[in-house]
Design a protein around this motif. Structure first.
Motif, PDB file in Angstrom:
ATOM      1  N   SER A 170      13.204   4.186 -11.838  1.00 20.23           N
ATOM      2  CA  SER A 170      12.314   2.962 -12.856  1.00 20.23           C
ATOM      3  C   SER A 170      11.639   3.246 -13.237  1.00 20.23           C
ATOM      4  O   SER A 170      11.087   3.764 -14.086  1.00 20.23           O
TER       5      SER A 170
ATOM      6  N   ASN B 258       8.178  -6.867 -21.900  1.00 25.56           N
ATOM      7  CA  ASN B 258      10.249  -7.265 -22.087  1.00 25.56           C
ATOM      8  C   ASN B 258      10.503  -6.195 -23.034  1.00 25.56           C
ATOM      9  O   ASN B 258      12.149  -5.677 -22.877  1.00 25.56           O
TER      10      ASN B 258
ATOM     11  N   ALA C 203      11.786  -3.554 -20.465  1.00 22.58           N
ATOM     12  CA  ALA C 203      13.319  -3.605 -19.945  1.00 22.58           C
ATOM     13  C   ALA C 203      13.627  -3.129 -20.721  1.00 22.58           C
ATOM     14  O   ALA C 203      15.052  -2.517 -20.351  1.00 22.58           O
ATOM     15  N   ASP C 204      13.698  -3.735 -22.307  1.00 22.36           N
ATOM     16  CA  ASP C 204      15.164  -3.442 -22.900  1.00 22.36           C
ATOM     17  C   ASP C 204      15.402  -1.917 -23.081  1.00 22.36           C
ATOM     18  O   ASP C 204      16.920  -1.666 -22.983  1.00 22.36           O
TER      19      ASP C 204
ATOM     20  N   GLY D  63      17.001  -0.847 -19.865  1.00 22.86           N
ATOM     21  CA  GLY D  63      18.019  -1.067 -18.995  1.00 22.86           C
ATOM     22  C   GLY D  63      17.659  -1.613 -18.229  1.00 22.86           C
ATOM     23  O   GLY D  63      18.757  -1.666 -17.296  1.00 22.86           O
ATOM     24  N   ARG D  64      16.482  -2.179 -17.520  1.00 26.29           N
ATOM     25  CA  ARG D  64      15.866  -2.384 -16.197  1.00 26.29           C
ATOM     26  C   ARG D  64      16.344  -3.944 -16.331  1.00 26.29           C
ATOM     27  O   ARG D  64      15.475  -4.082 -17.687  1.00 26.29           O
ATOM     28  N   SER D  65      16.324  -4.558 -15.463  1.00 25.37           N
ATOM     29  CA  SER D  65      15.988  -6.186 -14.582  1.00 25.37           C
ATOM     30  C   SER D  65      13.621  -5.998 -15.501  1.00 25.37           C
ATOM     31  O   SER D  65      12.996  -5.445 -14.771  1.00 25.37           O
ATOM     32  N   ILE D  66      13.455  -7.158 -15.972  1.00 23.19           N
ATOM     33  CA  ILE D  66      12.022  -7.843 -16.004  1.00 23.19           C
ATOM     34  C   ILE D  66      11.224  -7.393 -15.062  1.00 23.19           C
ATOM     35  O   ILE D  66      10.658  -7.252 -14.431  1.00 23.19           O
ATOM     36  N   SER D  67      12.149  -8.011 -13.800  1.00 22.12           N
ATOM     37  CA  SER D  67      11.504  -8.416 -12.446  1.00 22.12           C
ATOM     38  C   SER D  67      11.229  -6.420 -11.807  1.00 22.12           C
ATOM     39  O   SER D  67      10.891  -6.418 -11.231  1.00 22.12           O
ATOM     40  N   THR D  68      12.269  -6.311 -12.081  1.00 27.09           N
ATOM     41  CA  THR D  68      12.220  -4.576 -11.519  1.00 27.09           C
ATOM     42  C   THR D  68      11.272  -4.071 -12.514  1.00 27.09           C
ATOM     43  O   THR D  68      10.722  -2.900 -12.081  1.00 27.09           O
TER      44      THR D  68
ATOM     45  N   TYR E 201       8.446  -5.073 -13.609  1.00 26.64           N
ATOM     46  CA  TYR E 201       7.077  -5.730 -12.748  1.00 26.64           C
ATOM     47  C   TYR E 201       6.907  -4.595 -11.740  1.00 26.64           C
ATOM     48  O   TYR E 201       5.605  -4.539 -10.908  1.00 26.64           O
ATOM     49  N   ARG E 202       7.949  -4.169 -10.929  1.00 24.03           N
ATOM     50  CA  ARG E 202       7.281  -4.671  -9.466  1.00 24.03           C
ATOM     51  C   ARG E 202       7.469  -2.358  -9.651  1.00 24.03           C
ATOM     52  O   ARG E 202       6.442  -2.279  -9.217  1.00 24.03           O
TER      53      ARG E 202
END
Length: 538
Positions: free
Chosen positions: A360, A378, A381-382, A385-390, A392-393
């Protein structure tokens, strides 16, 4: 060491006087209206052997008079004293009435001033501004000008007015000092390898930093260059500095083209303190000597880091009407150029990042490289292809390399952007070879530079892990004179190696790896001794 003396340029601020209440304000109004009929005209006078031209006039304020004030107007006046001295020496004073619970003349709304927070009920604010004057000269000129005007208008004014010590709420909002540098040295400051370019390349790694480098080469290279250093970056350059500031290199509006004997043919290099560069907080008037010291330290060290001689020399510095190119009475401390250390720190940060790179992380870096900078989380993330939580981590892991200010993700310095682009923007880039690419880019040993603790040890002792021959065993080389004796003034080899083991352990490495290595150190310049790390420790 003899050092070039800087000269004052801009200075602005507020002098507050409360000892005589509003009496100085009312007497100036009487002088202007009754004796000068609203404008004093130009009055020539001599102050300390210099010819000054001064005048007194008024303007309307936004403040309504109090019920007890004997004025016919619905708004109070403010009185402006302007003085013009030799060359470009200027001093302007705006005398403003101040009292508790001031109201706007139209809306009746309360107008907030420092007088809301001080015990005195009334007094005077003098907003001063000018050029080529020391801060203390403004304070000295103000009562002098008032007495010249009083004499011209044949109206005695108390000599104590504006001559007392300013109230502690008095402040400075703008302060700049400069030297005039021979044009032949300009490239050292603003050239491709100049200090301004290096600062732009390396600074702005602190959270919240708003480092800026504004360049205008319209008429000549170096026509107007400004480096804006927020407080965190200013402190990183010189430890203990408290204020954000601006480093400037600039020519006059109309650049001189041919006559090298004209001082204006040569640029100014200056350092500016300004309220808006410091979270809109002004500086205490009583700190003006401290402010000058910080300005001078920044200016002289900037020149020194540029490899410009800082001794007074007319081949390096050019006198003008206000800058004499003479030695300073109080030289400032010279500090080592911080940019090599900043670069090493950032090299290490990049390597630390790539040693533990995750998939990631890789995708986020590739996206930023492709998009060229500021991207919303955001959007990251788009595109990854990762989630927004991923995301931020990931940003948390890459903190320091990347900056996320107001939901805008970007590289924390130009160096990070350029170097990571060189690493990532290749077809064969991947997690498995990322650290090796960084190691090759900086000529660093991957394991040894992968931690700040170990890198600090290496920087402290000039140490490095090397292979003495291809496929040979690892050697810890220490380029410093060490001793085996406690009585020696040089560091003891046993203590240094114990420190090495602690640093190695701090980065999560097995101490046995280092204990089995060969160590090479100097017992005298160009004289080396060899041994094993572990036996040497005993």
């Amino acid at each position: 060491m003899r050092q070039i003396a800087t000269a004052p340029h801009e200075c602005e601020g507020n002098l507050i006087f409360t000892e005589n209440g509003l009496s100085p304000y009312w007497i100036l109004g009487r002088l202007l209206i009754q004796r000068f009929d609203g404008y004093s005209g130009e009055i020539e006078t001599e102050v300390d052997g210099e010819t000054w031209t001064i005048n007194l006039k008024y303007q309307k304020s936004g403040i309504a008079p109090r019920l007890e004030d004997d004025v016919a107007s619905s708004r109070l006046h403010e009185y402006r004293i302007s003085g013009y001295g030799p060359g470009e020496r200027k001093a302007n004073f705006l005398i403003q009435p101040r009292f508790a619970d001031m109201r706007h003349h139209e809306t009746g709304e309360r107008v907030s001033t420092p007088f809301d927070n001080i015990p005195e009920d009334e007094g005077i604010n003098v907003r001063f501004a000018g050029s080529n004057l020391e801060p203390t000269e403004f304070r000295r000129l103000l009562p002098t000008f008032v007495q010249v005007l009083a004499q011209e208008g044949s109206l005695p004014i108390n000599t104590d007015y504006f001559a007392s010590r300013p109230h502690e709420m008095s402040n400075i909002t703008t302060y700049e000092r400069y030297v005039r540098l021979n044009r032949s040295w300009s490239s050292k400051v603003v050239g491709r390898a100049g200090i301004m370019q290096r600062l732009m390349h390396l600074c702005a790694t602190e959270k919240g930093s708003k480092f800026e480098y504004r360049v205008d080469n319209e008429d000549i290279v170096g026509y107007n260059h400004r480096v804006r250093l927020p407080t965190p970056d200013a402190r990183r350059l010189i430890s203990g500095h408290q204020y954000g500031k601006q480093i400037k290199h600039y020519h006059p509006k109309y650049v001189r083209e041919k006559d090298e004997t004209d001082p204006l043919y040569h640029p100014k290099v200056g350092v500016l303190l300004k309220k808006k560069l410091n979270s809109n907080r002004s500086f205490r008037w009583e700190d003006h000597r401290k402010l000058r010291r910080e300005i001078d330290e920044t200016l002289i060290n900037t020149l020194s880091w540029s490899n410009v001689p800082v001794k007074p020399d007319h081949t390096t510095y050019v006198p003008d009407d206000h800058f004499d190119a003479v030695a300073a009475d109080d030289p400032v401390e010279l500090f080592a150029d911080p940019t090599p250390e900043l670069e090493t720190e950032q090299n290490t940060m990049i390597l630390q990042t790539f040693v533990g790179l995750r998939e990631s992380d890789e995708r986020v870096l590739q996206t930023l490289v492709t998009d060229g900078g500021e991207v919303h989380p955001n959007e990251l993330a788009d595109k990854t292809g990762r989630s927004i939580s991923t995301i931020y981590r990931t940003l948390d892991r890459l903190r320091g390399i990347l900056r996320n200010d107001n939901a805008s993700v970007s590289f924390a310095s130009q160096k990070f952007e350029q170097d990571i682009t060189a690493i990532v923007d290749q077809v064969e880039f991947g997690i498995e070879n990322a650290a090796d690419r960084v190691s090759n880019l900086y000529n660093l040993e991957t394991k040894g530079a992968s931690s700040n603790a170990w890198q600090k040890f290496c920087n402290k002792y000039g140490a490095a892990l090397v292979e003495v021959a291809e496929g040979g065993e690892t050697t810890l080389r220490i380029d410093m004179v060490l001793s085996k004796l406690k009585s020696s003034s040089n560091p003891r080899i046993q203590d240094v190696l114990e420190e090495a083991i602690r640093a190695w352990r701090a980065i999560g490495r097995d101490p046995l790896e280092l204990r089995e290595a060969t160590v090479q150190w100097q017992t005298a310049p160009e004289t080396w001794e060899y041994g094993k790390v572990n036996p040497t420790l005993r």
